[in-house]
Design a protein around this motif. Structure first.
Motif, PDB file in Angstrom:
ATOM      1  N   VAL A  29      -1.149  11.271   5.513  1.00 18.07           N
ATOM      2  CA  VAL A  29      -1.438  10.487   4.310  1.00 18.07           C
ATOM      3  C   VAL A  29      -0.771   9.109   4.417  1.00 18.07           C
ATOM      4  O   VAL A  29      -1.237   8.138   3.816  1.00 18.07           O
ATOM      5  N   MET A  30       0.276   9.020   5.191  1.00 19.33           N
ATOM      6  CA  MET A  30       0.975   7.738   5.368  1.00 19.33           C
ATOM      7  C   MET A  30       0.073   6.702   6.023  1.00 19.33           C
ATOM      8  O   MET A  30       0.287   5.503   5.827  1.00 19.33           O
ATOM      9  N   TYR A  31      -0.936   7.124   6.786  1.00 19.81           N
ATOM     10  CA  TYR A  31      -1.889   6.161   7.348  1.00 19.81           C
ATOM     11  C   TYR A  31      -2.683   5.468   6.237  1.00 19.81           C
ATOM     12  O   TYR A  31      -2.930   4.264   6.304  1.00 19.81           O
ATOM     13  N   ILE A  32      -3.062   6.228   5.220  1.00 15.55           N
ATOM     14  CA  ILE A  32      -3.785   5.644   4.102  1.00 15.55           C
ATOM     15  C   ILE A  32      -2.882   4.686   3.338  1.00 15.55           C
ATOM     16  O   ILE A  32      -3.283   3.576   2.983  1.00 15.55           O
ATOM     17  N   LEU A  33      -1.648   5.105   3.100  1.00 16.30           N
ATOM     18  CA  LEU A  33      -0.697   4.244   2.415  1.00 16.30           C
ATOM     19  C   LEU A  33      -0.398   2.998   3.246  1.00 16.30           C
ATOM     20  O   LEU A  33      -0.296   1.895   2.706  1.00 16.30           O
ATOM     21  N   GLY A  34      -0.303   3.169   4.558  1.00 18.69           N
ATOM     22  CA  GLY A  34      -0.117   2.016   5.442  1.00 18.69           C
ATOM     23  C   GLY A  34      -1.301   1.071   5.386  1.00 18.69           C
ATOM     24  O   GLY A  34      -1.136  -0.152   5.417  1.00 18.69           O
ATOM     25  N   GLY A  35      -2.500   1.624   5.287  1.00 14.82           N
ATOM     26  CA  GLY A  35      -3.691   0.791   5.138  1.00 14.82           C
ATOM     27  C   GLY A  35      -3.662  -0.014   3.854  1.00 14.82           C
ATOM     28  O   GLY A  35      -4.077  -1.179   3.817  1.00 14.82           O
ATOM     29  N   PHE A  36      -3.142   0.594   2.787  1.00 13.09           N
ATOM     30  CA  PHE A  36      -3.002  -0.137   1.530  1.00 13.09           C
ATOM     31  C   PHE A  36      -2.037  -1.307   1.684  1.00 13.09           C
ATOM     32  O   PHE A  36      -2.294  -2.406   1.201  1.00 13.09           O
ATOM     33  N   PHE A  37      -0.930  -1.077   2.360  1.00 15.27           N
ATOM     34  CA  PHE A  37       0.044  -2.150   2.539  1.00 15.27           C
ATOM     35  C   PHE A  37      -0.480  -3.234   3.481  1.00 15.27           C
ATOM     36  O   PHE A  37      -0.159  -4.412   3.313  1.00 15.27           O
ATOM     37  N   VAL A  38      -1.305  -2.864   4.452  1.00 14.08           N
ATOM     38  CA  VAL A  38      -1.964  -3.877   5.290  1.00 14.08           C
ATOM     39  C   VAL A  38      -2.903  -4.717   4.427  1.00 14.08           C
ATOM     40  O   VAL A  38      -2.954  -5.949   4.573  1.00 14.08           O
ATOM     41  N   PHE A  39      -3.637  -4.065   3.534  1.00 12.52           N
ATOM     42  CA  PHE A  39      -4.499  -4.788   2.603  1.00 12.52           C
ATOM     43  C   PHE A  39      -3.685  -5.755   1.746  1.00 12.52           C
ATOM     44  O   PHE A  39      -4.072  -6.919   1.571  1.00 12.52           O
ATOM     45  N   MET A  40      -2.564  -5.283   1.197  1.00 12.51           N
ATOM     46  CA  MET A  40      -1.726  -6.150   0.363  1.00 12.51           C
ATOM     47  C   MET A  40      -1.200  -7.331   1.170  1.00 12.51           C
ATOM     48  O   MET A  40      -1.204  -8.463   0.687  1.00 12.51           O
ATOM     49  N   PHE A  41      -0.751  -7.077   2.401  1.00 12.37           N
ATOM     50  CA  PHE A  41      -0.251  -8.146   3.265  1.00 12.37           C
ATOM     51  C   PHE A  41      -1.338  -9.185   3.514  1.00 12.37           C
ATOM     52  O   PHE A  41      -1.105 -10.387   3.393  1.00 12.37           O
ATOM     53  N   THR A  42      -2.535  -8.721   3.836  1.00 10.09           N
ATOM     54  CA  THR A  42      -3.640  -9.628   4.121  1.00 10.09           C
ATOM     55  C   THR A  42      -4.024 -10.437   2.888  1.00 10.09           C
ATOM     56  O   THR A  42      -4.256 -11.645   2.977  1.00 10.09           O
ATOM     57  N   TRP A  43      -4.068  -9.783   1.728  1.00  9.54           N
ATOM     58  CA  TRP A  43      -4.457 -10.477   0.503  1.00  9.54           C
ATOM     59  C   TRP A  43      -3.451 -11.579   0.159  1.00  9.54           C
ATOM     60  O   TRP A  43      -3.827 -12.700  -0.185  1.00  9.54           O
ATOM     61  N   TYR A  44      -2.157 -11.263   0.239  1.00  7.16           N
ATOM     62  CA  TYR A  44      -1.129 -12.259  -0.055  1.00  7.16           C
ATOM     63  C   TYR A  44      -1.130 -13.370   0.988  1.00  7.16           C
ATOM     64  O   TYR A  44      -0.880 -14.531   0.651  1.00  7.16           O
ATOM     65  N   LEU A  45      -1.391 -13.033   2.246  1.00  8.53           N
ATOM     66  CA  LEU A  45      -1.433 -14.053   3.298  1.00  8.53           C
ATOM     67  C   LEU A  45      -2.590 -15.020   3.053  1.00  8.53           C
ATOM     68  O   LEU A  45      -2.412 -16.241   3.157  1.00  8.53           O
ATOM     69  N   ILE A  46      -3.758 -14.495   2.716  1.00 11.26           N
ATOM     70  CA  ILE A  46      -4.897 -15.364   2.418  1.00 11.26           C
ATOM     71  C   ILE A  46      -4.583 -16.245   1.207  1.00 11.26           C
ATOM     72  O   ILE A  46      -4.894 -17.437   1.192  1.00 11.26           O
ATOM     73  N   ASN A  47      -3.949 -15.660   0.198  1.00  9.37           N
ATOM     74  CA  ASN A  47      -3.602 -16.418  -1.000  1.00  9.37           C
ATOM     75  C   ASN A  47      -2.627 -17.555  -0.671  1.00  9.37           C
ATOM     76  O   ASN A  47      -2.736 -18.648  -1.225  1.00  9.37           O
ATOM     77  N   ASP A  48      -1.693 -17.309   0.230  1.00 13.26           N
ATOM     78  CA  ASP A  48      -0.689 -18.325   0.572  1.00 13.26           C
ATOM     79  C   ASP A  48      -1.222 -19.385   1.524  1.00 13.26           C
ATOM     80  O   ASP A  48      -0.837 -20.546   1.426  1.00 13.26           O
ATOM     81  N   LEU A  49      -2.092 -19.003   2.444  1.00  9.98           N
ATOM     82  CA  LEU A  49      -2.579 -19.963   3.429  1.00  9.98           C
ATOM     83  C   LEU A  49      -3.703 -20.847   2.918  1.00  9.98           C
ATOM     84  O   LEU A  49      -3.948 -21.914   3.480  1.00  9.98           O
ATOM     85  N   ASN A  50      -4.390 -20.410   1.886  1.00 11.00           N
ATOM     86  CA  ASN A  50      -5.498 -21.192   1.347  1.00 11.00           C
ATOM     87  C   ASN A  50      -5.199 -21.548  -0.110  1.00 11.00           C
ATOM     88  O   ASN A  50      -5.589 -20.824  -1.031  1.00 11.00           O
TER      89      ASN A  50
END
Length: 91
Positions: A29-50
């Motif tokens: 189940v930690m893979y799913i939770l890790g996928g969520f945190f990858v999503f959060m990282f990507t979303w915040y990165l896009i928000n900060d870079l653009n």
């Protein structure tokens, strides 16, 4: 990019790495939770870079909340399934 933006990026990145690398020890189940945190990282990165696009306003905010809700629902369903079907540890 402000200080807290960097803190959030580091936080989501470290949590994603921890979940993905510890999944084989703790639970798949930690893979799913890790996928969520990858999503959060990507979303915040896009928000900060653009800076022209606010990823936490309007339609983007609804998409963000929908994806977060989907992850939450999946994790709750998995949790309920695991609680109803425990492994037989005593043999």
């Amino acid at each position: 990019m402000g200080f807290l933006d960097i803190v959030y990026l580091v936080l989501w990145g470290l949590l994603a790495l921890f979940c993905i690398f510890s999944a084989h020890k703790l639970s798949p189940v930690m893979y799913i939770l890790g996928g969520f945190f990858v999503f959060m990282f990507t979303w915040y990165l896009i928000n900060d870079l653009n800076p022209k696009i606010d990823m936490f306003a309007g339609t983007y905010n609804l998409v963000f909340r929908g994806i977060a809700l989907a992850f939450l629902v999946v994790l709750i369903i998995i949790y309920i399934y695991i609680k109803k079907h425990p492994k037989d540890s005593q043999e």
